[in-house]
Write a protein that holds these residues in place. Structure first.
Motif, mmCIF file in Angstrom:
data_model
loop_
_atom_site.group_PDB
_atom_site.id
_atom_site.type_symbol
_atom_site.label_atom_id
_atom_site.label_comp_id
_atom_site.label_asym_id
_atom_site.label_seq_id
_atom_site.Cartn_x
_atom_site.Cartn_y
_atom_site.Cartn_z
ATOM 1 N N ALA A 1 0.855 -1.196 0.000
ATOM 2 C CA ALA A 1 0.000 0.000 0.000
ATOM 3 C C ALA A 1 0.884 1.237 0.000
ATOM 4 N N GLU A 2 0.256 2.374 -0.241
ATOM 5 C CA GLU A 2 1.001 3.633 -0.329
ATOM 6 C C GLU A 2 1.435 4.182 1.025
ATOM 7 N N THR B 1 10.067 -11.734 0.692
ATOM 8 C CA THR B 1 11.253 -10.892 0.567
ATOM 9 C C THR B 1 10.937 -9.751 -0.397
ATOM 10 N N PRO B 2 10.866 -8.513 0.121
ATOM 11 C CA PRO B 2 10.562 -7.371 -0.745
ATOM 12 C C PRO B 2 11.595 -7.190 -1.858
ATOM 13 N N THR B 3 11.100 -6.728 -2.994
ATOM 14 C CA THR B 3 11.943 -6.441 -4.158
ATOM 15 C C THR B 3 11.890 -4.940 -4.448
ATOM 16 N N GLU C 1 9.502 2.034 -0.951
ATOM 17 C CA GLU C 1 8.644 3.116 -0.475
ATOM 18 C C GLU C 1 7.191 2.691 -0.286
ATOM 19 N N LYS C 2 6.907 1.411 -0.378
ATOM 20 C CA LYS C 2 5.566 0.890 -0.107
ATOM 21 C C LYS C 2 5.517 0.349 1.317
ATOM 22 N N ASN D 1 12.679 0.028 2.485
ATOM 23 C CA ASN D 1 13.897 0.754 2.089
ATOM 24 C C ASN D 1 14.640 -0.012 1.016
ATOM 25 N N ASN D 2 15.393 0.714 0.209
ATOM 26 C CA ASN D 2 16.198 0.097 -0.847
ATOM 27 C C ASN D 2 17.480 -0.463 -0.302
#
Length: 129
Positions: free
Chosen positions: A75-76, A95-97, A102-103, A128-129
């Motif tokens: 979500a935003e 695992t986020p990609t 920023e989501k 975070n990246n």
């Protein structure tokens, strides 16, 4: 320091889940209801997030016959604005990609048995990246 922070988060989560008792239960909890859904892990690209959940009122037969479905959402913001199901994210871990940078991320657990129930965690992040 990152490892120690993750261990601390896991310890706090274990304390939280261990501290839940029937005295803490809201009066509207149903038998065979999903009581708690939380996410553990660092909200960062490449870092594994894990869903933890607790179900109340299960019998041995319920555990043998129930199925669990998991969906991860992005979500935003932390309020869940414009939620989108993350394709193919259906296990206890995610695992986020770069798609999730920023989501905010949440996990939804559905237990399918005689009383069917779903519960979604709070959104965590931003990733975070």
């Amino acid at each position: 320091m990152k490892l120690n922070l993750n261990l601390l988060k896991s310890f706090i989560l274990a304390l939280f889940l261990g501290a839940c008792s029937t005295d803490d239960a809201p009066t509207d909890i149903l038998e065979n209801d999903i009581r708690v859904v939380v996410i553990s892990g660092t909200p960062q690209v490449g870092e594994e997030l894990t869903a933890f959940y607790e179900v109340t009122g299960f019998t041995t037969l319920d555990y043998e016959t129930a199925t669990t479905a998991i969906k991860w959402w992005s979500a935003e913001d932390a309020s869940g604005t414009n939620p989108i199901i993350i394709p193919n994210a259906t296990s206890r871990t995610f695992t986020p990609t770069a798609n999730e940078v920023e989501k905010f991320i949440a996990v939804e657990v559905t237990v399918e048995n005689s009383s069917n129930g779903s519960r979604r965690s709070r959104y965590t992040g931003a990733i975070n990246n």
